[in-house]
Motif scaffolding. Structure first.
Motif, PDB file in Angstrom:
ATOM      1  N   ARG B 172       0.830  -1.212   0.000  1.00  0.00           N
ATOM      2  CA  ARG B 172       0.000   0.000   0.000  1.00  0.00           C
ATOM      3  C   ARG B 172       0.856   1.250   0.000  1.00  0.00           C
ATOM      4  O   ARG B 172       0.552   2.231  -0.685  1.00  0.00           O
ATOM      5  CB  ARG B 172      -0.913  -0.017   1.231  1.00  0.00           C
ATOM      6  N   GLY B 175       2.071   1.896  -3.425  1.00  0.00           N
ATOM      7  CA  GLY B 175       0.984   2.395  -4.259  1.00  0.00           C
ATOM      8  C   GLY B 175       0.693   3.857  -3.977  1.00  0.00           C
ATOM      9  O   GLY B 175       0.477   4.655  -4.891  1.00  0.00           O
ATOM     10  N   VAL B 176       0.709   4.213  -2.699  1.00  0.00           N
ATOM     11  CA  VAL B 176       0.448   5.594  -2.306  1.00  0.00           C
ATOM     12  C   VAL B 176       1.456   6.531  -2.962  1.00  0.00           C
ATOM     13  O   VAL B 176       1.118   7.605  -3.440  1.00  0.00           O
ATOM     14  CB  VAL B 176       0.508   5.714  -0.765  1.00  0.00           C
ATOM     15  N   GLU B 178       3.134   5.937  -5.745  1.00  0.00           N
ATOM     16  CA  GLU B 178       3.091   5.895  -7.210  1.00  0.00           C
ATOM     17  C   GLU B 178       1.873   6.615  -7.783  1.00  0.00           C
ATOM     18  O   GLU B 178       1.998   7.408  -8.713  1.00  0.00           O
ATOM     19  CB  GLU B 178       3.116   4.444  -7.688  1.00  0.00           C
ATOM     20  N   ARG B 179       0.698   6.313  -7.264  1.00  0.00           N
ATOM     21  CA  ARG B 179      -0.530   6.953  -7.764  1.00  0.00           C
ATOM     22  C   ARG B 179      -1.462   7.203  -6.589  1.00  0.00           C
ATOM     23  O   ARG B 179      -2.340   6.397  -6.316  1.00  0.00           O
ATOM     24  CB  ARG B 179      -1.250   6.038  -8.770  1.00  0.00           C
ATOM     25  N   ASP B 181      -4.030   9.019  -6.182  1.00  0.00           N
ATOM     26  CA  ASP B 181      -5.472   9.033  -6.467  1.00  0.00           C
ATOM     27  C   ASP B 181      -6.006   7.608  -6.611  1.00  0.00           C
ATOM     28  O   ASP B 181      -7.122   7.308  -6.199  1.00  0.00           O
ATOM     29  CB  ASP B 181      -5.780   9.854  -7.719  1.00  0.00           C
ATOM     30  N   ALA B 182      -5.181   6.719  -7.169  1.00  0.00           N
ATOM     31  CA  ALA B 182      -5.617   5.340  -7.299  1.00  0.00           C
ATOM     32  C   ALA B 182      -5.732   4.684  -5.925  1.00  0.00           C
ATOM     33  O   ALA B 182      -6.689   3.957  -5.647  1.00  0.00           O
ATOM     34  CB  ALA B 182      -4.648   4.556  -8.178  1.00  0.00           C
ATOM     35  N   ALA B 183      -4.760   4.958  -5.054  1.00  0.00           N
ATOM     36  CA  ALA B 183      -4.812   4.399  -3.706  1.00  0.00           C
ATOM     37  C   ALA B 183      -6.072   4.879  -2.991  1.00  0.00           C
ATOM     38  O   ALA B 183      -6.805   4.097  -2.379  1.00  0.00           O
ATOM     39  CB  ALA B 183      -3.564   4.804  -2.922  1.00  0.00           C
ATOM     40  N   SER B 185      -8.842   5.835  -4.273  1.00  0.00           N
ATOM     41  CA  SER B 185     -10.062   5.273  -4.841  1.00  0.00           C
ATOM     42  C   SER B 185     -10.293   3.852  -4.341  1.00  0.00           C
ATOM     43  O   SER B 185     -11.389   3.321  -4.473  1.00  0.00           O
ATOM     44  CB  SER B 185     -10.008   5.295  -6.372  1.00  0.00           C
ATOM     45  N   LEU B 186      -9.268   3.232  -3.761  1.00  0.00           N
ATOM     46  CA  LEU B 186      -9.447   1.889  -3.217  1.00  0.00           C
ATOM     47  C   LEU B 186      -9.548   1.930  -1.695  1.00  0.00           C
ATOM     48  O   LEU B 186      -9.401   0.904  -1.029  1.00  0.00           O
ATOM     49  CB  LEU B 186      -8.289   0.994  -3.653  1.00  0.00           C
ATOM     50  N   GLY B 187      -9.777   3.110  -1.167  1.00  0.00           N
ATOM     51  CA  GLY B 187     -10.006   3.224   0.264  1.00  0.00           C
ATOM     52  C   GLY B 187      -8.739   3.179   1.104  1.00  0.00           C
ATOM     53  O   GLY B 187      -8.794   2.915   2.289  1.00  0.00           O
ATOM     54  N   VAL B 188      -7.579   3.425   0.498  1.00  0.00           N
ATOM     55  CA  VAL B 188      -6.331   3.453   1.262  1.00  0.00           C
ATOM     56  C   VAL B 188      -5.964   4.911   1.523  1.00  0.00           C
ATOM     57  O   VAL B 188      -5.886   5.714   0.599  1.00  0.00           O
ATOM     58  CB  VAL B 188      -5.200   2.739   0.487  1.00  0.00           C
TER      59      VAL B 188
END
Ligand SMILES: Nc1ncnc2c1ncn2[C@@H]1O[C@H](COP(=O)(O)OP(=O)(O)OP(=O)(O)O)[C@@H](O)[C@H]1O
Ligand SMILES: [Mg+2]
Lengths: 535, 313
Positions: B172, B175-176, B178-179, B181-183, B185-188
Motif C-alpha cells: 500500500r 501504491g500511495v 506511485e498513484r 489518487d488510485a490508492a 479510490s481503493l479506500g487506502v
C-alpha cells in the motif's frame, strides 16, 4: 482473430443474439426488484444545474446505457451514485435499501464499482497486486501472493477477461488495462458496475472484447451502467437507455423497441442526420508533402518510408488498426519526435527537423489525441487555454504585454462559435465536461487559420449533435482552401469526411482509397487485410 | 592498498549512520514524500542521544531519547508536507538549518560549552560480540565487535525489504507513492501512509544519530553529521529507494570514508580525505543518471541512444 471493423459492424443492427428477456417492471417508478434506484437527484454547480431532478431505475442483470449531449450531467449523476459527490437533493436506493454515501469506499462496500475515464492503476505493479491492493489476502502476516494470484486468475477465467495475473500493468495495452479495472471491481464483489465512456480510448477490436465481457457480467446477474456517446454501441449492447438533456431525463427507451434516430432526437431535440457523407471539395496545390519519412523503433521501423501529399481543399484520412505507426507518423510531422529519415515540407518550406514553433509559423496547426495532457494546460483557465499560440502577437499582446481584456474577448468569441458549454472563461479548463474540453482545443487550433490542420480523433468523447457541428466546421475549413490531415478510429468519420483515405499497416501505407471507393466494409477489409498481410 | 579486516570494520562503522538514515529516506521516497531533512534529523538524533545518555547514565536510554526526539522532530515534515501540502524541499532545507542552530544553542544552554561536548563519564554504546562469529578469522575481525546498532541496521535492511515487497502495508505504501489518487479510490489513506513513512524516517534517523554520537565516537560536536545526511539522500537515489540498493550505495560511501581516513594517516591532506565521499557521490550520481538516460533514449528510438551497449537490456 476476428476482423475488427466487420465484427463491430455485425453487432450494429441484427446481431443482438444475447438479448435478455425484458424485465417485468421496465420503465420508471419504484419497483421492488430494482438494483439501483435514484429518485429526484438534484446537483448545482455555480451557474449550472448539472442534475435537475433525475430519476433512474436499473434492474439486476440489466445493461443500462446513459446518453446525452456534452454537459447534460451524465458524469455528475454517476459520481453522485458512486459517492464522489453529494447530491443537493434526492434519494438513492441500492438493492431496495436507502443509502447515503459520503465516499467511494462506502459505495464499494455497498456493492458498487466504477471504471473511471482515466484509469487508476499502479503501472509498476503486477496485475495481481493492482487487483488485491487494499484488500490483500494474508498468510502469516505477509501477502499471500499465491492465493491472490489464484483468485485473480479464477475471476479472469470465470468472466472471460483473459488477463495474465502476473503481467506488469505498464506493459499492457489500453484495452487490457481496462479489464484490469473491471477485475478490481469483481474482486471487491461489485454487483453494479459503472463505466464512464469506456470505449473512448479503445480500438474497435478492444471494444468488441469489452462488450463480450460486459454481456458475460450481465449473464452472471451483474448490473452494468454505461455512459457512451456512440449510438451503435448502445444499440449493440444495452437493454434500456436513459437519455439526459440539460440535467433532466429526456427519454427512457427500451433498446429493442427504438432506433438510433429516435435516441439522437431525444438527446438534441432535433432530427440528426447520422453518418453523413460530405461532397468533395475543390482541390488546389500541395500543402503538406512527405517523402520517405522514417521513424525507427526498437528493431523495426515504426514509420517506414511513408510518402504522401495533402493538398489545399482536401481532407486526407489515415486509418488503420491502432499501433501501426499512425501515432508516430503524426508525432514526426508535428515535431514531437525526431524522424530518422525522409523529408517533410509545409507550403514548400522544409520543416523536417524544425522545432514546433517553426512548424507553426510555416502554417501547421495540431489537435492532439490526448486533449488533457498534450492539448491543454488543465489547471489554466479556459481563456488562457484558448489564447495559447495567439499569445505572442496582436491583438492579444501589445508591446510585449498580454492584454487581459483582449484574451477574454478572444475566449468569448471562440466559446460562442464552437458552442462550448462553459460557465466563465476564467474557470479552469478541467471543470469542463469531456466533450466541451475537446471543443475548446479544436476551436483554438482552427482559429489559427493555418494552411494545414493535423487533427487526431476530433470527436472523441463528443456528443452526436456536436459531432455533426464539428464535421461541418472541418468541411467548411477545407472548403476555405485549407488542407486537413485526419486521424480517427471512427470509420464512419474517416469515410464521411475524407477525400482520400490512407490505410496504414506496420508503418507503411498499405492501401489508398478514393472517396468513391470507400465504404465501411471495404475499409474494414483493407485494415484487417493489411494487418494480417505478410511483413 | 590492501583491503584488510580493519579497513572493512571501519567502513562498516562509517556506513551505519548513512544506511539507517537512507532507509528512512527510502521509505519516504516510496510513499511519495521527498525527504531531504535526513541531515537535520540525524543531527537532532546525535544531540538527543548524548543528552539522554549523559543525564540518565545509560547509553541505551540515550538511544531511546534520540529516537523519541527525532521522531517528534520529523512531525514537522509530516504535518507540513502531508497535511498542509507545503513544499517538502523548502521544508527540508528549513529543518536542516533549524537543526544546526537548535543543537548549537542547546549545547550552550544545557551543557554550557561551545563547539563540542565530551566527557569520560559519558556512556557510549560500546561493542558487542557475535557469538560464534568472533572467533572466525578475518570474518570475526570485520563483523564482530561492532556497536549493537550496526547489527540492528542490517536487521532493518532485511525487515524493510520484506516489508516493502511482501507485507500488505508495504504494497500500500508503494501504491500511495506511485498513484495517490488510485490508492485513495481503493479506500487506502494516503495521509496515513505518508505520515507513517515520515515518522519511521525520524525513528531511523534517531538511531543513525545515536550510532554516530554514541557508537562511532562518544561526544557531540556542532554540525557533527557534516553531510552524512546528504549522502544518505544520494544513497536513496542511487539505490533506487530499495533497501538492498540503499545498502550497496551506503557500503560504497562507507568504504570511501574509511579509505580516506586511512590515507590521511599516511600523509594525504585532511581536506582531500574529507572531500572524497562527495567526489564519489558526484561521480556515482553522474554515472547513474547517464545510464538511466541512455536506457530511456533507447526506448522510443534506439538510434539516438548513447553507445552504451552493456547497459541496454
Ligand atoms: N466540479 C465542477 N464545477 C463546476 N461545474 C461543473 C463541475 N463538474 C461538472 N460541472 C458542470 O456540470 C455540467 C454537467 O457536467 P457533466 O460532466 O456531468 O457532463 P457530461 O454529461 O458527463 O458531459 P460529457 O459527455 O461531455 O462528458 C457541465 O455544464 C459542467 O461544466
Ligand atoms: Mg462526462
Amino acid at each position: 482473430m476476428t476482423l475488427p471493423p466487420s465484427d463491430d459492424g455485425a453487432r450494429g443492427e441484427g446481431a443482438r443474439v444475447a438479448a435478455k428477456t425484458p424485465r417485468p417492471g421496465a420503465g420508471t417508478g419504484a419497483s421492488a426488484s430494482a438494483e439501483v434506484e435514484m429518485r429526484g437527484i438534484v446537483k448545482h454547480f455555480p451557474g449550472v444545474r448539472a442534475n435537475d431532478g433525475i430519476d433512474l431505475t436499473v434492474a439486476p442483470g440489466e445493461i443500462h446505457a446513459l446518453m446525452g449531449e456534452n454537459g447534460a450531467g451524465k458524469s455528475t449523476l454517476m459520481s453522485i451514485l458512486y459517492g464522489m459527490q453529494r447530491p443537493d437533493a434526492g434519494t438513492i436506493l441500492i438493492g431496495g435499501r436507502e443509502v447515503s454515501f459520503t465516499s467511494p469506499t462506502q459505495a464499494i462496500a455497498a456493492g458498487l464499482g466504477m471504471v473511471h475515464q482515466g484509469f487508476k492503476l499502479f503501472p509498476s505493479l503486477s496485475v495481481t497486486d493492482n487487483v488485491v491492493y487494499g484488500r490483500e489476502p494474508r498468510r502469516r502476516g505477509l501477502i499471500d501472493r499465491a492465493a491472490a494470484r489464484r483468485k485473480v486468475a479464477e475471476l479472469s477465467e470465470r468472466f472471460g477477461l483473459g488477463v495474465d495475473p502476473g503481467a506488469p500493468v505498464a506493459e499492457l495495452p489500453v484495452g487490457v488495462r481496462q479489464r484490469v479495472e473491471i477485475l478490481k471491481l469483481l474482486y471487491r464483489d461489485a454487483r453494479v458496475l459503472i463505466l464512464d465512456e469506456p470505449t473512448a480510448v479503445l480500438t474497435p477490436a478492444e471494444t468488441g472484447a469489452l462488450f463480450d465481457v460486459l454481456r458475460g457480467l450481465a449473464a452472471h446477474d451483474r448490473t452494468v451502467l454505461i455512459v457512451t456517446h456512440k449510438l451503435r454501441e448502445v444499440m449493440a449492447l444495452s437493454d434500456n437507455v436513459t437519455v439526459l438533456r440539460d440535467g433532466r431525463v429526456a427519454a427512457r427507451l427500451r433498446t429493442a423497441a427504438t432506433t438510433p434516430a429516435e435516441i439522437a432526437e431525444a438527446m438534441t431535440g432535433r432530427a440528426i442526420e447520422l453518418d453523413r457523407r460530405y461532397p468533395a471539395g475543390a482541390i488546389g496545390g500541395p500543402v503538406l508533402e512527405v517523402t520517405g519519412l522514417t521513424v525507427r523503433g526498437e528493431g523495426r521501423p515504426l514509420v517506414d518510408r511513408v510518402s504522401c501529399t495533402v493538398r489545399a481543399g482536401e481532407v486526407v484520412g489515415i486509418a488503420g488498426v491502432a499501433g501501426n505507426g499512425q501515432t508516430e507518423l503524426i508525432e514526426a510531422l508535428v515535431g514531437l519526435r525526431p524522424p530518422d529519415g525522409g523529408r517533410v515540407t509545409v507550403d514548400g518550406r522544409d520543416v523536417t527537423d524544425a522545432p514546433v514553433a517553426a512548424r507553426r509559423a510555416a502554417g501547421l496547426a495540431y489537435v492532439p489525441e490526448d486533449r488533457a495532457e498534450v492539448g491543454s494546460a488543465p489547471d489554466a483557465s479556459i481563456g488562457d487555454n484558448l489564447a495559447m499560440g495567439f499569445h505572442r502577437a496582436e491583438p492579444l499582446t501589445v508591446r510585449g504585454l498580454l492584454r487581459p481584456a483582449a484574451v477574454r474577448a478572444h475566449a468569448r468569441r471562440l466559446i460562442g462559435e464552437f458552442g462550448v458549454k462553459a460557465g466563465d472563461p476564467a474557470d479552469p479548463v478541467s471543470t469542463l465536461s469531456g466533450g466541451n474540453h475537446q471543443k475548446v482545443i479544436l476551436g483554438r487550433e482552427m482559429a489559427h487559420d493555418a494552411r494545414l490542420l493535423v487533427v487526431e480523433q476530433p470527436t472523441r468523447g463528443v456528443d452526436i449533435g456536436s459531432i455533426q457541428n464539428i464535421h461541418a466546421r472541418l468541411i467548411g475549413y477545407r472548403d476555405a482552401g485549407h488542407a486537413i490531415l485526419l486521424v480517427s478510429a471512427e470509420l464512419s468519420e474517416i469515410i464521411g469526411l475524407s477525400d482520400r483515405i490512407l490505410v496504414m499497416s506496420e508503418g507503411r501505407i498499405a492501401t489508398e482509397l478514393d472517396r468513391g471507393e470507400a465504404d465501411e466494409r471495404r475499409l474494414g477489409l483493407a485494415m484487417a487485410g493489411a494487418a494480417e498481410g505478410p511483413a | 592498498m590492501p583491503i584488510d579486516a580493519e579497513l572493512l570494520a571501519s567502513a562498516l562503522r562509517a556506513l551505519t549512520p548513512i544506511l539507517l538514515a537512507a532507509l528512512g529516506g527510502a521509505l519516504c521516497q516510496r510513499a511519495g514524500v521527498f525527504n531531504i531533512s535526513l541531515e537535520g534529523m540525524m543531527l537532532v538524533g546525535c544531540f538527543s542521544a548524548v543528552t539522554g545518555s549523559w543525564f540518565t547514565g545509560s547509553a541505551w536510554l540515550g538511544v531511546l531519547v534520540a529516537v523519541a526526539a527525532t521522531t517528534a522532530f520529523s512531525l514537522v515534515l509530516a504535518v507540513g508536507s502531508v497535511s498542509l501540502k507545503a513544499d517538502a524541499i523548502v521544508l527540508g532545507v528549513a529543518m536542516n538549518l533549524l537543526a544546526v542552530g537548535l543543537t548549537a544553542f542547546l549545547l550552550r544552554t544545557v551543557f554550557g560549552v561551545q563547539g563540542a561536548f565530551s566527557d569520560p563519564e559519558l556512556k557510549g554504546l560500546g561493542a558487542v560480540g557475535l557469538p560464534g562469529l568472533d572467533d572466525v578469522p578475518y570474518v570475526g575481525d570485520v563483523l564482530g565487535g561492532q556497536s549493537p546498532l550496526v547489527y540492528l541496521s542490517w536487521v532493518a535492511v532485511a525487515v524493510a525489504a520484506v516489508f516493502l515487497s511482501r507485507h500488505a502495508w508495504g504494497l500500500r505504501l508503494r501504491g500511495v507513492g506511485e498513484r495517490p489518487d488510485a490508492a485513495l479510490s481503493l479506500g487506502v489513506s494516503v495521509t496515513k501512509y505518508q505520515y507513517a513513512a515520515v515518522l519511521a524516517s525520524g525513528t531511523l534517523c534517531g538511531l543513525a544519530g545515536a550510532q554516530l554520537a554514541l557508537g562511532n565516537v562518544t561526544l557531540f560536536s556542532e554540525n557533527m553529521t557534516s553531510g552524512r545526511g546528504w549522502i544518505a539522500v544520494v544513497a536513496v537515489m542511487l539505490g533506487r529507494a530499495a533497501p538492498v540498493g540503499v545498502l550497496l550505495a551506503a557500503l560504497l560511501f562507507g568504504i570511501v570514508e574509511a579509505l580516506g581516513f586511512r590515507l590521511q594517516g599516511q600523509g594525504l591532506p585532511q581536506q582531500a580525505a574529507d572531500a572524497a565521499p562527495y567526489l564519489v557521490t558526484l561521480v556515482a550520481l553522474f554515472l547513474s543518471t547517464a545510464r538511466r538516460r541512455a536506457r530511456r533514449a533507447s526506448a522510443p528510438a534506439d538510434e539516438h541512444a548513447a553507445p552504451q551497449p552493456a547497459s541496454l537490456g
